[in-house]
Write a protein that holds these residues in place. Structure first.
Motif, PDB file in Angstrom:
ATOM      1  N   UNK A  93       0.820  -1.212   0.000  1.00 35.19           N
ATOM      2  CA  UNK A  93       0.000   0.000   0.000  1.00 35.19           C
ATOM      3  C   UNK A  93       0.849   1.254   0.000  1.00 35.19           C
ATOM      4  N   UNK A  94       1.900   1.262   0.808  1.00 33.77           N
ATOM      5  CA  UNK A  94       2.778   2.435   0.877  1.00 33.77           C
ATOM      6  C   UNK A  94       3.498   2.648  -0.449  1.00 33.77           C
ATOM      7  N   UNK A  95       3.874   1.566  -1.098  1.00 39.42           N
ATOM      8  CA  UNK A  95       4.608   1.675  -2.362  1.00 39.42           C
ATOM      9  C   UNK A  95       3.746   2.256  -3.483  1.00 39.42           C
ATOM     10  N   UNK A  96       2.447   2.373  -3.266  1.00 43.07           N
ATOM     11  CA  UNK A  96       1.563   2.979  -4.258  1.00 43.07           C
ATOM     12  C   UNK A  96       1.719   4.499  -4.305  1.00 43.07           C
ATOM     13  N   UNK A  97       2.359   5.070  -3.276  1.00 41.79           N
ATOM     14  CA  UNK A  97       2.612   6.514  -3.294  1.00 41.79           C
ATOM     15  C   UNK A  97       3.474   6.877  -4.497  1.00 41.79           C
ATOM     16  N   UNK A  98       3.265   8.066  -5.002  1.00 46.56           N
ATOM     17  CA  UNK A  98       4.051   8.544  -6.143  1.00 46.56           C
ATOM     18  C   UNK A  98       5.530   8.672  -5.796  1.00 46.56           C
TER      19      UNK A  98
END
Length: 172
Positions: free
Chosen positions: A54-59
């Motif tokens: 989920x965190x890796x979905x950040x730009x």
């Protein structure tokens, strides 16, 4: 900008990750906070995976930690990262860093740890910092990262090299 910070325990990964997060104004994930729940209890691997993915979905992001077991997506983190920084200091520098951190935070919870995980220096961690983390397998793993991602991997072997690297960033 996506930055993965890896390296030996006691090298200052979390401190560097926070500096980079603040400098670039991007979110930061400490994988120790993902791995542990209160009182050093290990979090369920599936939940770790959900948090990390989920965190890796950040730009943009900075992710601090070496974790390469299931649930931490190390291969995907390294592939997605624009910069991979590996702090590969000698054991005495790392031991000094771990002792300094223990003195500063003894009986407290660091920002880079899960709630209820009070700073401690037990025999297991001492042996990890001074001996076990310097295994051939671990050193080879760091070399393999550099070989696979030569254009985006920075290996820093001293605090002086780190300082020069940070100065270079701020001057560019």
């Amino acid at each position: 900008m996506k930055i993965a910070v890896l390296g030996f325990s006691g090298s200052g990964k979390s401190t560097l990750a926070k500096q980079l997060s603040e400098y670039y104004h991007i979110p930061l994930l400490y994988l120790d906070c993902v791995n542990f729940e209160e009182n050093w209890a290990l979090r369920d691997r599936e939940e770790c995976g959900e948090i990390t993915a989920g965190f890796m979905q950040n730009e943009s992001w900075v992710i601090d930690g070496n974790y390469n077991s299931d649930g931490f997506y190390q291969a995907e983190r390294l592939e997605a990262a624009d910069i991979i920084i590996i702090l590969q200091y000698n054991r005495f520098v790392c031991m000094k860093g771990a002792f300094k951190r223990n003195i500063e935070y003894k009986g407290k919870v660091r920002e880079s740890m899960a709630d209820g995980c009070f700073e401690r220096m037990d025999t297991w961690f001492f042996l990890w910092v001074i001996l076990n983390q310097y295994s051939r397998k671990r050193k080879k793993h760091f070399r393999n990262i550099k070989e696979k991602y030569p254009d985006k991997t920075v290996i820093l072997k001293s605090r002086k090299q780190l300082q020069l690297y940070l100065e270079d960033i701020s001057n560019s």
